[in-house]
Structures are given as structure tokens and as C-alpha cells.
Design a protein around this motif. Structure first.
Motif, short mmCIF file in Angstrom:
data_model
loop_
_atom_site.label_atom_id
_atom_site.label_comp_id
_atom_site.label_asym_id
_atom_site.label_seq_id
_atom_site.Cartn_x
_atom_site.Cartn_y
_atom_site.Cartn_z
N GLN A 186 5.04 -3.22 -8.87
CA GLN A 186 4.55 -2.06 -8.14
C GLN A 186 3.90 -2.51 -6.85
O GLN A 186 3.44 -3.64 -6.72
N LEU A 187 3.88 -1.62 -5.89
CA LEU A 187 3.33 -1.96 -4.58
C LEU A 187 1.81 -1.76 -4.60
O LEU A 187 1.34 -0.70 -5.00
N ASN A 188 1.09 -2.79 -4.14
CA ASN A 188 -0.36 -2.66 -3.98
C ASN A 188 -0.66 -2.61 -2.49
O ASN A 188 -0.50 -3.60 -1.80
N ASN A 189 -1.11 -1.46 -2.03
CA ASN A 189 -1.32 -1.33 -0.59
C ASN A 189 -2.77 -1.55 -0.18
O ASN A 189 -3.20 -1.14 0.88
N ALA A 190 -3.55 -2.20 -1.06
CA ALA A 190 -4.91 -2.60 -0.69
C ALA A 190 -5.16 -3.99 -1.25
O ALA A 190 -4.47 -4.45 -2.16
#
Lengths: 481, 382
Positions: free
Chosen positions: A151-155
Motif C-alpha cells: 500500500q502507498l504511504n504518503n507520509a
């Protein structure tokens, strides 16, 4: 009531037998008690935040402690608050409540000129690549994207690069009801920019998932497997084109393969696994169930940071995981026992008219209103309860319009789990918005209905054919849930 | 004067009051007096907040040691009044109903780094992000954005600005007044501005609550006191504050985690007083009594009278338990974050308060049943 409504009723008459209950447009005694004896009566901002009503004063203590872990912001390690540190290195949010504000539903980012204006909170992007022929996706259920993981972690914490930024662009598509009334739907497209660890694998599959309200999860987990399988069999036997099937998923708490119940594609089988998975994937918080954070080989800064943190912890004689078992169990107790609010106005004439139309259009074939829970060891409060979640927890082909084209365990790229509808009408009060569906693309309940396709095409057509008063009654009924 | 019971049809199904023996006050009289008590409580709380505002204004105009001390004292004094008003929460009234200001006024715990510099992160927080406008609207919008702990406004934001982080075991935060002096600390101008904006916002929010409960007005109070069904809300609020909020959220969680930041007023080490104020607020409503800031005592027809008319034994039991809880709370030593630690003698005092509050809650449920309220909800954590 126009003659169209009668047509609708005739058209969908077959749907009645699917629900296993006689068609009951009238009021059923007790149907307002959506969560049985656990039901609470508060319809304000706190409607999703109560413990099961039948949880004794003494047993509430674990709930309150779990609640504090659900709300708490995690901070970077090392911090003076040793019980609450260990965030990241990559993360999406700092607390469970960061996405499930007031235990409720998240909204997609605000839109200006057709594009998102900020980074999403409460809307995550799952990533994977197609499995090669014969390749086993194993306990993940997918093949994670090689550089960015599942999954993408944008922080990220200070000094670590966030994986990427998400941009959502919407295109409007017009449509019409049979009576000529126009409507518009908005279709999202997802793009990543500022990719920190190189380009995405060319075959990358992305699936957006919004955080739903977290009420009644323990009750859903308590519905016997046999009951769900029986519904699947009934649907298939009815031959109406509705045929749900259960997802089969790996469950880390039972260490076994089970029927999936939670997540937009039913890719999680228990509240414990869901809770541990969210701590780990969304906040970078490790637990004994999920002891490793996802830092891929390409993410050297992330890996180095992990090693430093591990060395620092062992030097201080601190535990190797961020969240101890006791705190984890209490958080699970909390997410298991959050209560469902009662329905409003169940006897109201318009609500009952809407209920009749809901059944007549065939919605109840998948949004099965009533279930009875089994015996839950250690949780008598949730055992043998008659509940009204309006779901079969099964996967259904919802058509091309909603498809994410990303398989997840047994679910294919067009299948979604029927989401429970309880609490639907209170989202606006609790969370201040009416965005629905798996990615919040629907701006209101009617838009959510109109996105239905595939196995739900006939039910949607029935709604398109309803006159204005019928549509209003249907929505009024949904808002009463 | 005495009003007869409204026809049963007008009552919520959950609370049909049997027409009991013709003694004790009428439900509507009890509710009318409740409205009076709520209004007086918010009026005293708003006045105390205005005194805090005056101290903050003076400090911001010319930051100095004495001025900071005055502002802190005014904050502590104002908390005594606000804490008692929490007995009016938990039924979706003006304080925490739709668009109610509760989260903006009293949100906690807060992530300090969301507002201002913290140890190791000098440039953290809204104060140090110069592009964020500092006005009431912007800060209200940033409150609880991205998480319930992202508290930008209210009592605890003010507290953090006045005291700073509490990093010591033996006392409150030790912020120096020079944090507000240009040239001594980065963004001191914005820190002053922030403090002023959130204090002004608190004052205006409390004034609005006072107005919602003002007498002889077309407001929330007017409708509320006319509805006999409101009685269930009044009692339920006491049960929720007793059990879920005060015993559960504010004390049991801290006892369990023994973590220093698990306390309501952690920067000022004033949590022990928060507990006393809450327990007192519950007793105020039960007895229909309120000791005002000017020393006068408000009294009138109360829940206690209503219950006593039907079952004196239950009323007496609740009444005695209310005293036990308040006394238990008064015995909790400061600082709370030390009292909760294993081996600290204060821990037993905290535990005793929890036990007293739980017992009181069970009896309140019983008292509600006496009044025909079958299922009293007492379990809402924040």
C-alpha cells in the motif's frame, strides 16, 4: 404512487425469496434495534462512539482503554512517551481516529477544478502487480509492488521520504432517470507523483479504499460461516443473476484460512487481524501479530532508520515491538464492541414506503437485512443477537463502472464485498459529509445507488424507473438505517 | 406552581413517567430549575474566561514573568468553573450537539507538535508555519483535522501555550515568558497572536453557551425544559460523565498506562482539580444546587427530590455516594501523573475515586428506573 412502482414490484418480486424472509414493507417489531441488545440510542455526533449497550459497567474499562489507543496520536521513537512511540518510518496517519474520525467514515480529499487539492487522509491506495500464471499469492493475497509494497504511504517521519503523492482527477458523466430527471456521477482516476523510490512497476494495480465507520464489527464477525454460505447457495439457486461468493483469506490471529468479512473486498477475516494490519500498514506500528514494518529493498532510508531504532531499543532494553499485547488486545476489544445506533423513524410512512421499494427493487438480495449471531467465547454481549446490518458479506461482481481491476485473495478485479448499510444515515451528522462507496466517489446516497452495476444492474434499473416520490422514499429509508 | 404530566404520547418511549403519588416536584419544575442551574454555571464559566482573557491581553501586550504568572493563575481559576459544566454534556445539547463547540473548547489530549515547537522539533506546529493565517476561522478549521488529537484550540491549547511541555516528573511545564518576546524565540509574534486568538475564541464560545441557556429567550433552553423526555438526558449525562468520561477515560486509562501524558491537564499539572470539578458538577445537578462565583447558592427542585418522592432509600443512597465521590476526588494528590504510578500512595486514592464513581453510576441507573427510565446509557467515551 405511479404505475411504474407497480412494475418495479412485479419486476423484482423474485428478490423476496432470496432474502429468506417474506416481503415486509411493513414495520417489523424490533427492526430498529440494528445491533440487537447492543444497540444504542444516540443520533448525534457521538452516535458511532458507544460501547455495546449491554456491556456491564465493569466490562467497559477495557473498552475505554482501547478507545484511548484508538484515538492516540503515535509519535516518532524515541520519545519521552515510551508507550506511544514508534510511528512510521512510513505511514498514512498517526492514529486510528485519524482516518475513522469519531469512529466514523472518512471523506476523500477536497476537489477544485476536477482534481484533489490535498493529500488523502482516510483513503488509502493498495498496490500490487499481477501474479504470474501459477504464482501463489500466499498469505498476502496479492503480489506487492516491488519498490513500494502493498500500500502507498504518503507520509513519513522526519528525514524519511514519503513514498509519493496521490492526485485524484474526476470526470463527470451525466445520466437520466426514466422520468427525465438528470443526474451526474463523477469518476475518479488516480495518479501518483513525486515517487520517492523510482518508477512503479509497469503492471502496477491500484485500488483505493476509504475508511468506513467502525460500528458493529464484532457482530459481523459473530455471524456463523454456515449462515453466509447458505446465503451464497440461496442466491445461486434463485438464478436471478445475483450470486455472491465468500472470499477466503489468511487470518493472522487464528493462523488459518477463513472467510473474509472486512475490508472493501472482504480481504480480512477478523477484527483482530484488521486492527493489527491497520496499526502496521497505516501507522507503521508493530505488534506481536505484525512484527515487521514494510520497508522494501529499494527503501534504504527506511531500512536504515528501522535498524537504528531497533539498536536504540535493544540498548535501552525496550520491547522490540511498538504496541504491547495488552494494549493491542484492548484496542481489539474496543473495535469489536463499538455499538450500532438504533434506526430512526422505523414506523414513518415514507420510510416504510422506501423499505418496500428497497425490497421490491431487489436490493435486499445482497444487502440481507437480518442475521442472528452465534456464540462468541468471552463475549456474551455479542452472542445470539438478532441484528440488521443489511449485508451478506459476500463478493459480487459490481460491473465495469466500479471495478478496480485488482484481485485480492479470491476476489477478482470486478468484485466487491456488500458493505453493511447500518449507520449510513448518521454519517452526515457524525462526519459532516455524505461521500460513499469504496473510494468516496459518490457524493450522496443516490449517486452510490446509481454506481451499482453487474449483479446489481437490475436493482439499479428499478431505481432509475422509480418516480421522484419513490426515489425520495428509498433515500429516506436508507437514511433511517 | 405545579404542572400536570403531559399526555403519555408526548413522552419518548424510553421514559414514560408513571403518575406517582402527588408529592415531590413536577418534572417540568425540575427541568425549569435545571435550565436555571445550567445558565448560571455557564455564566460563571464565561466570566472566569473573560478574566483569563484580560490577563492574556495584558501579557501579550508586554510579555513578562509576572504577566505569564497572572495568565496561568487566571487559567487555573477558570478551569474550576468550566469543569462543573461538563455535567451538561453527552446529550447533544448546545455544547456537543450538531456544530457544538465542545471539541473546540475542551479537546484533549493534544499533540503538542501540532501547535508549537516541541523538544527536538523547534520548527514544529502551526505557530512556526508562517503561511498559516492566525485567525479564529482558520484555527477552528484546523482543530481535529486529520485526527481527534490534532487539537488547535480551546483550554488545552491555551494551557500548552502558557506552560509548555511537561517534561519533568516533579512539576508542570516550564515555558519561559521569553518564548513570547521578539528576538528571544523564533516566531514569538505568532505565538502571542495564537494565544490571543484561541483565548478570544474560547470566550466567544462560552458566551454562546450562556446565551443558549439564557432565561426568557427563544433558545435551546426554552424547548428543552418543556419536554419531560429531557429528564432522561439530564440523568444519562450524569451517568456518562461519572462512568465513561471521568472514571473511564480520565482515570482508568491513566491508571492502566501509567503514562505521564495520559492526563487531562498535563501541561499545568491541574488534572486533580479537573476531577474534583467534574465530580462536583455531577452533584450540582443531582441536588439542584450550585455555589456561584459571587458566593450565593442556587437551589431548587431537583432530581434528588423527584427520586426521593418515589423511593427515598434510593435517593439517599445516591446522595451519600455523590459526597463520597467528591471527597474521594478531593483526596487525589497532585500531580496526578505521579499519583497514578505503581507504588505511589496516591494511586490508591485515584482507584478509590474510580470505585466511588462506578458505584454512583450503578445507583444512578437505579434512580432512573425509579423514574420509569428503563435503560440508562452511561457509557460514552469521548
Amino acid at each position: 404512487m405511479g404505475s411504474r412502482l407497480l412494475q418495479v414490484a412485479a419486476l423484482a418480486g423474485a428478490a423476496f425469496c432470496l432474502t429468506g424472509a417474506a416481503p415486509l414493507p411493513g414495520y417489523e417489531p424490533g427492526e430498529e434495534l440494528a445491533g440487537g441488545d447492543t444497540t444504542v440510542n444516540d443520533f448525534g455526533r457521538n452516535a458511532f462512539s458507544y460501547p455495546a449497550a449491554n456491556l456491564s459497567v465493569e466490562r467497559q474499562t477495557a473498552f475505554f482503554i482501547g478507545n484511548s489507543f484508538f484515538k492516540k496520536n503515535w509519535v516518532e521513537a524515541p520519545a519521552s512517551t515510551t508507550g506511544r512511540d514508534g510511528l512510521g518510518p512510513h505511514f498514512i496517519t498517526r492514529s486510528c481516529a485519524g482516518c475513522h474520525a469519531m469512529d466514523g467514515r472518512a471523506a476523500p480529499p477536497a476537489v477544485k477544478a476536477g482534481a484533489s487539492t490535498e493529500q488523502p487522509v482516510g483513503l488509502l491506495l493498495r498496490l500490487s502487480i499481477p501474479a504470474a500464471p501459477g504464482q501463489d499469492t500466499g498469505k498476502d493475497g496479492v503480489i506487492p509492488e516491488p519498490a513500494y509494497g502493498g500500500q502507498l504511504n504518503n507520509a513519513a517521519i522526519a528525514g524519511i521520504k514519503p513514498e509519493a503523492e496521490v492526485v485524484i482527477e474526476y470526470t463527470e458523466q451525466p445520466g437520466r432517470f426514466a422520468d427525465g430527471t438528470r443526474y451526474r456521477l463523477r469518476r475518479p482516476a488516480y495518479r501518483l507523483r513525486n515517487l520517492a523510490y523510482g518508477p512503479l512497476h509497469p503492471g502496477t494495480l491500484m485500488s483505493p479504499r476509504i475508511a468506513p465507520q467502525v460500528i458493529g464489527l464484532g457482530l459481523l464477525e459473530a455471524i456463523p460461516e454456515a449462515g453466509l454460505l447458505a446465503i451464497a447457495e440461496r442466491q445461486a439457486a434463485a438464478g436471478q443473476g445475483v450470486s455472491g461468493r465468500p472470499n477466503r483469506v489468511w487470518d493472522a490471529s487464528r493462523q488459518d484460512w477463513v472467510i473474509g468479512r472486512f475490508g472493501w473486498k472482504a480481504n480480512v477475516g477478523s477484527v483482530a487481524h484488521q486492527t493489527g494490519g491497520a496499526f502496521n500498514g497505516d501507522m507503521g506500528i508493530t505488534s506481536s501479530m505484525f512484527p515487521h514494518e514494510e520497508c522494501t529493498a529499494a527503501q534504504t532510508d527506511c531500512r536504515e532508520r528501522q535498524q537504528r531504532e531497533a539498536a536504540w531499543r535493544s540498548g535501552r532494553g525496550e520491547p522490540t515491538v511498538d504496541l504491547d499485547d495488552r494494549a493491542f488486545e484492548r484496542t481489539v476489544f474496543y473495535t469489536t464492541t463499538l455499538a450500532v445506533p438504533a434506526r430512526r423513524d422505523p414506523r414513518d410512512a415514507q420510510v416504510l414506503q422506501g423499505k418496500g421499494l428497497f425490497h421490491a427493487a431487489g436490493c435486499a438480495a445482497c444487502h440481507v437485512p437480518r442475521h442472528v449471531t452465534g456464540d462468541v467465547p468471552g463475549l456474551p454481549e455479542l452472542s445470539r443477537q438478532t441484528i440488521y446490518p443489511y449485508t451478506d458479506l459476500l463478493l459480487h461482481d459490481m460491473g465495469e463502472g466500479l471495478a478496480d481491476h485488482r484481485p485480492d485473495f479470491a476476489a477478482d478485479g470486478r468484485e466487491w464485498r456488500t458493505p453493511p448499510l447500518w449507520g449510513l444515515g448518521l454519517v452526515k451528522t457524525v462526519n459532516g459529509h455524505t461521500f460513499f462507496l469504496h473510494d468516496g466517489r459518490a457524493r450522496n446516497l443516490m449517486e452510490a445507488v446509481l454506481w451499482h452495476g453487474g449483479e446489481a444492474e437490475a436493482a439499479k434499473q428499478a431505481v432509475l424507473d422509480m418516480p421522484k416520490a419513490g426515489r425520495a422514499a428509498l433515500i429516506r429509508f436508507l437514511e433511517s438505517l | 406552581m405545579r404542572l400536570k404530566f403531559i399526555a403519555a404520547g408526548a413522552l419518548a418511549a424510553a421514559c414514560a413517567f408513571p403518575a406517582w403519588a402527588d408529592k415531590g416536584p413536577a418534572v417540568t419544575d425540575v427541568l425549569a430549575h435545571y435550565g436555571e442551574l445550567v445558565h448560571a454555571s455557564y455564566a460563571d464559566s464565561a466570566a472566569a474566561a473573560r478574566r483569563l482573557q484580560a490577563a492574556v491581553d495584558a501579557f501579550v501586550a508586554a510579555p513578562g514573568e509576572a504577566g505569564l504568572d497572572e495568565a496561568r493563575k487566571a487559567w487555573l481559576a477558570a478551569r474550576e468553573w468550566y469543569g462543573q459544566t461538563e455535567a451538561f454534556r453527552f446529550y447533544g445539547g448546545p455544547i456537543d450537539g450538531k456544530d457544538g463547540p465542545e471539541g473546540r473548547i475542551n479537546g484533549w489530549p493534544m499533540d503538542e507538535a501540532y501547535v508549537d515547537s516541541v523538544q527536538g522539533h523547534a520548527d514544529a506546529g502551526i505557530v512556526n508555519k508562517r503561511k498559516i493565517r492566525l485567525d479564529a476561522r482558520t484555527l477552528s478549521g484546523l482543530n481535529e483535522k486529520g485526527g481527534e488529537e490534532n487539537i488547535a484550540t480551546g483550554w488545552h491549547a491555551i494551557e500548552f501555550l502558557l506552560w509548555g511541555q511537561d517534561l519533568s516528573a516533579d512539576g508542570p511545564g516550564k515555558r519561559v515568558y521569553t518564548d513570547f518576546v521578539d528576538g528571544s524565540a523564533p516566531n514569538a509574534d505568532r505565538r502571542r497572536q495564537y494565544l490571543k486568538v484561541v483565548t478570544d475564541l474560547l470566550v466567544s464560545d462560552l458566551a454562546a453557551l450562556e446565551k443558549a441557556w439564557a432565561p426568557q429567550a427563544k433558545n435551546y433552553r426554552a424547548g428543552f425544559v418543556k419536554q419531560p423526555a429531557s429528564l432522561a438526558k439530564v440523568i444519562s449525562a450524569l451517568g456518562i460523565l461519572s462512568r465513561a468520561e471521568l472514571a473511564g477515560e480520565r482515570m482508568e486509562v491513566a491508571l492502566d498506562s501509567q503514562s505521564q501524558e495520559d492526563e487531562h491537564s498535563c501541561f499545568s499539572d491541574n488534572t486533580h482539580r479537573d476531577i474534583v470539578a467534574n465530580a462536583t458538577g455531577i452533584r450540582n445537578v443531582w441536588r439542584g444546587e450550585f455555589l456561584r462565583a459571587d458566593g450565593s447558592r442556587l437551589a431548587g427542585p431537583s432530581l434528588r427530590d423527584l427520586v426521593a418522592a418515589r423511593d427515598k432509600a434510593v435517593a439517599d443512597k445516591v446522595d451519600a455516594q455523590m459526597d463520597v465521590s467528591v471527597q474521594a476526588a478531593q483526596a487525589v494528590p497532585a500531580p496526578f501523573d505521579q499519583a497514578i504510578l505503581a507504588g505511589n500512595p496516591g494511586r490508591l486514592k485515584v482507584e478509590a475515586t474510580v470505585v466511588a464513581l462506578k458505584a454512583q453510576t450503578e445507583s444512578l441507573v437505579e434512580a432512573a428506573r425509579v423514574l420509569g427510565i428503563k435503560r440508562l446509557n452511561t457509557a460514552l467515551p469521548e
